[in-house]
Design an enzyme around this catalytic site. Structure first.
Site, mmCIF file in Angstrom:
data_model
loop_
_atom_site.group_PDB
_atom_site.id
_atom_site.type_symbol
_atom_site.label_atom_id
_atom_site.label_comp_id
_atom_site.label_asym_id
_atom_site.label_seq_id
_atom_site.Cartn_x
_atom_site.Cartn_y
_atom_site.Cartn_z
ATOM 1 N N ARG A 42 8.183 -3.206 9.512
ATOM 2 C CA ARG A 42 7.468 -4.469 9.669
ATOM 3 C C ARG A 42 8.451 -5.598 9.407
ATOM 4 O O ARG A 42 8.990 -5.728 8.310
ATOM 5 C CB ARG A 42 6.325 -4.524 8.659
ATOM 6 C CG ARG A 42 5.377 -5.685 8.854
ATOM 7 C CD ARG A 42 4.317 -5.638 7.758
ATOM 8 N NE ARG A 42 3.237 -6.595 7.971
ATOM 9 C CZ ARG A 42 3.360 -7.893 7.741
ATOM 10 N NH1 ARG A 42 4.478 -8.392 7.317
ATOM 11 N NH2 ARG A 42 2.325 -8.703 7.948
ATOM 12 N N SER A 111 -5.060 -2.692 12.903
ATOM 13 C CA SER A 111 -5.628 -3.074 11.607
ATOM 14 C C SER A 111 -7.089 -3.464 11.778
ATOM 15 O O SER A 111 -7.429 -4.209 12.695
ATOM 16 C CB SER A 111 -4.892 -4.292 11.038
ATOM 17 O OG SER A 111 -3.531 -4.028 10.917
ATOM 18 N N LYS A 140 0.720 -9.596 0.777
ATOM 19 C CA LYS A 140 0.381 -10.328 1.994
ATOM 20 C C LYS A 140 -0.754 -11.293 1.669
ATOM 21 O O LYS A 140 -1.683 -10.910 0.953
ATOM 22 C CB LYS A 140 -0.084 -9.308 3.038
ATOM 23 C CG LYS A 140 -0.438 -9.856 4.385
ATOM 24 C CD LYS A 140 -0.884 -8.705 5.296
ATOM 25 C CE LYS A 140 -1.422 -9.207 6.604
ATOM 26 N NZ LYS A 140 -1.868 -8.096 7.453
HETATM 27 N N1 3NM Z 1 -1.827 -5.162 5.732
HETATM 28 P P1 3NM Z 1 0.715 -3.537 -0.790
HETATM 29 S S1 3NM Z 1 -2.679 -5.549 3.384
HETATM 30 C C1 3NM Z 1 0.617 -4.962 5.493
HETATM 31 O O1 3NM Z 1 -5.217 -5.797 4.969
HETATM 32 C C2 3NM Z 1 -0.724 -5.147 4.928
HETATM 33 O O2 3NM Z 1 -4.367 -5.151 6.849
HETATM 34 C C3 3NM Z 1 -2.936 -5.369 5.054
HETATM 35 O O3 3NM Z 1 0.812 -4.237 0.645
HETATM 36 C C4 3NM Z 1 -4.270 -5.461 5.663
HETATM 37 O O4 3NM Z 1 0.683 -2.076 -0.584
HETATM 38 C C5 3NM Z 1 -1.018 -5.340 3.585
HETATM 39 O O5 3NM Z 1 1.999 -3.973 -1.460
HETATM 40 C C6 3NM Z 1 -0.061 -5.368 2.467
HETATM 41 O O6 3NM Z 1 -0.471 -4.101 -1.469
HETATM 42 C C7 3NM Z 1 -0.200 -4.191 1.575
#
Ligand code: 3NM
Ligand code: MG
Length: 526
Positions: A42, A111, A140
Site C-alpha cells: 500500500r 474494502s 488510518k
Molecule cells: N483499512 P492497523 S483500517 C488499511 O477500515 C486500513 O478499511 C481500513 O491498520 C479500513 O492494523 C486500515 O494498524 C488500517 O490498525 C489498519
C-alpha cells in the site's frame, strides 16, 4: 492461476510506520518468516516509478515464500510486476473495470464498511472483502463508523452462499485477535478467513515475532472444534443440568475460587459476603493498572455497571480483555443499561472489546441491551413487565452475543443460543432488598469459576467462552440464591428486609446439595 489463497494473516504494508532505522524489505521478509500468508503493498503518496520499484522488489521477496502479493488500488502497478491481484477501496476503480484489466485468475478484493458495500461486492463477484474498521486505529483516519467485532458477523451473513472470502481489518492486534475471531461470526457460524494487520506487524522492531504471535492465535482458534455454542449438540436433560449444578456447587466449596468483581458501590460488601457464603472468595479490584496481573489468579470475572464512572470503565475494559486472554469466564451485569446513553455506549464498548461468557439482566436491562444493537431485535416485544415470548428472546440474544443469556424475573430464563431453561425458584422478598440481582451475578460468576475448575476435554469449552457448560453455571448461580431465599423465609427467622438479607446469607452459607435437589425447579423449555 489457482485461487486457493490462504487469507489467515494478511499483511498490509505502510512504510511510514516502520520503526526508525528499519528497512522496508527486511521488515517484509521477517514478517513472511513469522507466518504472514498474503501481502498487500500500500503506497498512497509514492510516485509511480518508485511504486513499481517497491512492488517488484516486494514481489521477489514474496515469491521466495510462495506468498501472493496484492497491490493496493493501482492496476497498472499490479500489471507491471505481475502481482497476484489488486485491492480497491470504495472510491477507487470499480471492480468490473479492475477485473477487465487484470489477467484472468487475478485476485480482486474490496474494502467494505457496511452491508450495501458487501451486497455490491457480491454482485461484482470479488474474491474477498476487507471488513473494517473493526477496532479504532491510529494508522488510518477513518471516514465511516467502526464496524465493531459484533458488526462483522452481519456482513459475513451477506456472503452466505457465495465463495467470497472475508478478512477483518483495523486495529487488530495480538491482544484483541482472539476476541475478533470469536466475535466475528455469521448467524450460520461462518468465521473470518483471516485478519489484515498493519501496525501490529509493521511498527514492530521484530515483525517476525509479531507475525508469529498473531499466526499462533489464528491457528489455535481455527483448530478449536466447538467455535459456535449453538453447534454443540450434546443433549441436556433437566436432570443432567441439575447434576452439573450440584457438581459445580461441590467444586466451589472444594476449590474456593477467587472471583474478581468490579461492581457498584451500593452492593459491594453484600456481593463480597454472598460470594464467601457460597464458598468462593471475592476480590473487588477496579484499577485498570492491575488488571493484567489480576487476570491470572481469579477463576472468573464479574463486571457490574451499577455505579459506572469513567475510571472503573477503564478497569472494566482492561479486565475483560485480560480475562479473555487468560481464558477466564466473564459475567456481565448491565445494571440499568436503559437508563442513560452513557451506560448504553459503555455496554456496547465492553461487548465489542471482550467476549462475555454470561450476560445476566432483568427484562428492562436486556431489552435495552438488545435494542441498541443493529443486528436483530426480533423477539423484543417487551414493554413493562416482560417479554411476550421470553424463550425466543433469550435464545436470540444469546445467539447474537454468542454467550449465555440469563433473563431474571418471576421465572428466570437462561439460554446458550440453543437450549432455553426456565427456573421457577425465588421469593418476592428478593425484590424488596437492594442488590439481589447483583448477588445473583456474584453467584453466577462463582459457578462459572467452579465449572471451569472441573475437568473438561476441550479448552474453549472449559475456559471462558459461552457454551453449555456456562449455561449450567448460570443456572446454578441463579438457583442457589433463589432456593436460599425460599428457605430463608420458610425458616421463620425473617421479620423484614433486614433480617431477610442476613437469613439469605446464612441460608446460602449452610446450603447443602440435598437442599438444592429438594427445592430446585429446573425445566428445559421445548
Ligand atoms: N483499512 P492497523 S483500517 C488499511 O477500515 C486500513 O478499511 C481500513 O491498520 C479500513 O492494523 C486500515 O494498524 C488500517 O490498525 C489498519
Ligand atoms: Mg484505496
Amino acid at each position: 492461476m489457482s485461487k486457493q489463497i490462504d487469507y489467515s494473516l494478511y499483511l498490509v504494508t505502510w512504510r511510514e510506520l516502520l520503526p526508525p532505522g528499519k528497512d522496508f524489505y527486511e521488515s517484509l521478509e521477517e514478517s513472511l518468516q513469522g507466518g504472514v500468508t498474503i501481502v498487500q503493498i500500500r503506497e498512497k503518496a509514492t510516485e509511480t516509478r518508485e511504486f513499481v520499484k517497491i512492488a517488484a522488489k516486494s514481489k521477489a521477496i514474496c515469491d521466495k515464500y510462495n506468498v501472493p502479493l496484492i497491490i493496493n488500488d493501482r492496476v497498472d502497478v499490479a500489471l507491471a510486476v505481475n502481482a497476484s491481484g489488486v485491492h480497491v477501496g470504495q472510491t477507487d476503480m470499480p471492480v468490473d473495470v479492475v477485473k477487465r484489466l487484470l489477467p484472468i485468475g487475478s485476485i480482486v478484493g474490496v474494502s467494505c464498511n457496511n452491508l450495501d458495500h458487501v451486497k455490491v461486492a457480491v454482485n461484482d463477484g470479488v474474491d474477498y472483502i476487507g471488513i473494517g474498521s473493526v477496532w479504532s486505529t491510529k494508522t488510518k483516519s477513518l471516514t465511516s463508523p467502526l464496524v465493531g467485532v459484533r458488526g462483522v458477523g452481519v456482513l459475513l451473513d451477506a456472503l452466505e452462499g457465495t465463495e467470497i472470502k472475508a478478512v477483518a481489518i483495523g486495529g487488530i492486534k495480538s491482544t484483541n485477535l482472539l476476541r475478533t475471531l470469536y466475535g466475528a461470526v455469521s448467524q450460520r457460524g461462518h468465521i473470518l478467513d483471516g485478519v489484515a494487520v498493519v501496525s501490529d506487524i509493521v511498527a514492530s522492531r521484530n515483525p517476525q515475532n509479531a507475525a508469529a504471535n498473531l499466526s499462533a492465535i489464528i491457528h489455535k482458534f481455527k483448530a478449536q472444534k466447538h467455535i459456535v455454542p449453538a453447534m454443540i449438540s450434546t443433549p441436556l436433560t433437566s436432570e443432567g443440568v441439575l447434576k452439573q449444578v450440584l457438581d459445580i456447587f461441590v467444586a466451589i466449596k472444594k476449590t474456593n475460587p477467587l472471583i474478581h468483581q468490579i461492581t457498584n458501590t451500593v452492593v459491594s460488601t453484600q456481593s463480597a459476603n454472598i460470594t464467601l457464603a457460597l464458598g468462593a472468595s471475592p476480590i473487588m479490584a477496579t484499577s485498570a493498572k492491575e488488571m493484567q496481573d489480576l487476570s491470572k489468579i481469579p477463576g472468573a470475572l464479574l463486571v457490574n455497571i451499577g455505579t459506572l464512572v469513567d475510571d472503573t470503565k477503564e478497569g472494566m475494559l482492561a479486565s475483560g480483555l485480560y480475562a479473555n486472554l487468560a481464558r477466564k469466564p466473564v459475567v456481565l451485569d448491565p445494571v440499568g443499561v436503559g437508563a442513560s446513553q452513557y451506560r448504553k455506549d459503555t455496554i456496547n464498548e465492553l461487548l465489542d472489546t471482550w467476549q462475555v461468557s454470561v450476560i445476566k439482566g432483568n427484562a428492562g436491562e436486556l431489552a435495552a441491551l438488545s435494542g441498541t444493537s443493529e443486528v436483530e431485535s426480533k423477539g423484543v416485544d417487551s414493554v413493562g413487565d416482560g417479554f411476550r415470548d421470553p424463550i425466543s428472546f433469550v435464545r436470540n440474544l444469546a445467539r447474537k452475543e454468542r454467550c449465555v443469556v440469563a433473563l431474571t424475573g418471576k421465572v428466570d430464563y437462561v439460554s446458550d443460543g440453543k437450549l432455553v431453561i426456565a427456573l421457577h425458584n425465588g421469593h418476592e422478598m428478593l425484590g424488596r432488598i437492594t442488590g439481589s440481582g447483583c448477588m445473583v451475578g456474584s453467584c453466577i460468576a462463582s459457578f462459572c469459576a467452579g465449572q471451569a475448575s472441573l475437568p473438561h476435554d476441550d479448552e474453549i469449552i472449559t475456559r471462558g467462552f459461552a457454551n453449555q457448560y456456562m449455561l449450567c453455571a448460570a443456572v446454578g448461580g441463579i438457583t442457589v440464591l433463589n432456593v436460599a431465599a425460599e428457605m430463608a423465609v420458610a425458616s421463620g427467622n425473617v421479620h423484614g428486609t433486614g433480617t431477610f438479607l442476613s437469613a439469605l446469607i446464612d441460608t446460602l452459607f449452610q446450603l447443602s446439595p440435598e437442599d438444592i435437589t429438594g427445592h430446585a425447579s429446573i425445566r428445559i423449555c421445548t
